[in-house]
Design an enzyme around this catalytic site. Structure first.
Site, PDB file in Angstrom:
ATOM      1  N   THR A  95       0.846  -1.186   0.000  1.00 50.78           N
ATOM      2  CA  THR A  95       0.000   0.000   0.000  1.00 50.78           C
ATOM      3  C   THR A  95       0.885   1.241   0.000  1.00 50.78           C
ATOM      4  O   THR A  95       1.584   1.518   0.974  1.00 50.78           O
ATOM      5  CB  THR A  95      -0.913   0.021   1.234  1.00 50.78           C
ATOM      6  OG1 THR A  95      -1.717  -1.166   1.249  1.00 50.78           O
ATOM      7  CG2 THR A  95      -1.829   1.243   1.210  1.00 50.78           C
ATOM      8  N   LYS A 170      -7.024   1.326  -3.021  1.00 49.72           N
ATOM      9  CA  LYS A 170      -6.631   0.747  -1.733  1.00 49.72           C
ATOM     10  C   LYS A 170      -6.617   1.810  -0.637  1.00 49.72           C
ATOM     11  O   LYS A 170      -7.033   1.561   0.506  1.00 49.72           O
ATOM     12  CB  LYS A 170      -5.256   0.087  -1.844  1.00 49.72           C
ATOM     13  CG  LYS A 170      -4.703  -0.457  -0.513  1.00 49.72           C
ATOM     14  CD  LYS A 170      -5.607  -1.512   0.105  1.00 49.72           C
ATOM     15  CE  LYS A 170      -5.157  -1.929   1.502  1.00 49.72           C
ATOM     16  NZ  LYS A 170      -3.840  -2.534   1.570  1.00 49.72           N
ATOM     17  N   LYS A 239       0.110   5.154   8.606  1.00 50.00           N
ATOM     18  CA  LYS A 239       0.724   5.463   7.303  1.00 50.00           C
ATOM     19  C   LYS A 239      -0.330   5.570   6.209  1.00 50.00           C
ATOM     20  O   LYS A 239      -0.333   6.500   5.400  1.00 50.00           O
ATOM     21  CB  LYS A 239       1.753   4.384   6.976  1.00 50.00           C
ATOM     22  CG  LYS A 239       2.427   4.519   5.621  1.00 50.00           C
ATOM     23  CD  LYS A 239       1.833   3.582   4.565  1.00 50.00           C
ATOM     24  CE  LYS A 239       2.054   2.122   4.879  1.00 50.00           C
ATOM     25  NZ  LYS A 239       1.567   1.225   3.788  1.00 50.00           N
TER      26      LYS A 239
END
Length: 297
Positions: A95, A170, A239
């Site tokens: 990701t 995503k 993150k």
């Protein structure tokens, strides 16, 4: 066909194992040698460096922790781009931000190497069972060429468009994961603060409109039993929501709930919960309100 796999942590090791089980010739590399031991016992070939793996493999899968790790593994002097053969197909399952994916797409194209951003959702259990959702961006022709491999790993494999499209999808998913985690935590802590039995409240919510997969995941697998061993760690959700919030800002939004979610996950990290499961975002709220969301003893 030789498949290279770089990054054999919680998710990567399970995906590499599935490829082995389906008869693929898999070569693996991880900075921590212990993390490839089980795969080698299952038939994988271990490579001593990224450069040797890149030279020896036809398809290279990467499943790493952070965007900077991806940039280093691909772009470093001993990385994939400098060492892979022309015609190699790279599949990044990490990701990352869309810009990272686009940068690597352009750099690999300059060397006649194909690159797909193909981040996954579904957690360790999905990787184990081959039921991951895989969101793919890049050239459609390359996607169609390697889709049989992706379907070994995922139950839902979707081509979304040009480079970066998979990463955008995503991050939108991760935005919802972070926001739902915050909402679940706030709701359950509030119930406990007013004396409601946490397990009873959860049982009501899961059959009402307040139900969600995140509510069920967090309560059933982690919070009520006070087990915060990570499936997906706080640091990774922090993150991801930071990257997702950048997307919302680029889309033109100024104030949105992801900003509160980012703050909550940042607080959890500051409280030493970085490596705990994402559901541990509830703990600073519990401490603030002087309650615990748990089953009755």
């Amino acid at each position: 066909m030789i498949i290279g796999f770089i990054g054999t942590g919680v998710m990567g090791s399970r995906m590499a194992k599935r490829l082995l089980e389906h008869g693929y010739d898999v070569h693996v590399y991880n900075r921590t040698k212990e993390k490839v031991r089980a795969l080698v016992e299952q038939g994988a070939n271990v490579e001593e460096s990224i450069s040797s793996l890149a030279r020896n493999c036809d398809i290279i899968c990467t499943c790493l922790s952070m965007p900077e790790d991806v940039l280093e593994v691909y772009g470093g002097i001993n990385g994939i781009i400098e060492n892979a053969r022309p015609g190699t197909v790279c599949i990044d399952l990490t990701t990352v931000g869309a810009n990272t994916s686009k940068i690597l797409f352009e750099k690999t194209a300059d060397r006649d190497i194909a690159y797909l951003d193909a981040p996954v959702s579904g957690g360790p259990e999905g990787a184990e069972a081959g039921t991951l959702t895989i969101m793919v961006g890049g050239e459609r022709e390359i996607f169609e060429k390697i889709s049989p491999l992706l379907r070994v790993l995922g139950g839902t494999v979707e081509y979304l468009g040009s480079s970066g499209s998979g990463s955008i999808a995503k991050l939108i998913n991760q935005y919802l994961v972070a926001v739902h985690s915050l909402a679940v935590s706030e709701a359950m802590v509030t119930g406990a603060a007013f004396g409601l039995d946490s397990e009873q409240l959860y049982n009501i919510l899961k059959v009402s409109y307040g139900d969600s997969r995140i509510l069920r995941r967090h309560m059933e697998q982690y919070v009520l039993d006070r087990n915060f061993q990570p499936g997906g760690a706080v640091k990774y959700v922090l993150k991801d929501v930071r990257l997702a919030n950048q997307l919302l800002q680029e889309a033109g939004m100024n104030n949105f709930t992801g900003q509160l979610a980012e703050q909550a996950f940042s607080v959890a990290t500051e409280n030493g919960l970085s490596d705990s499961d994402m559901s541990a975002v509830i703990q600073p709220m519990e401490e603030q309100c002087g309650v615990l969301v748990r089953k009755k003893r």
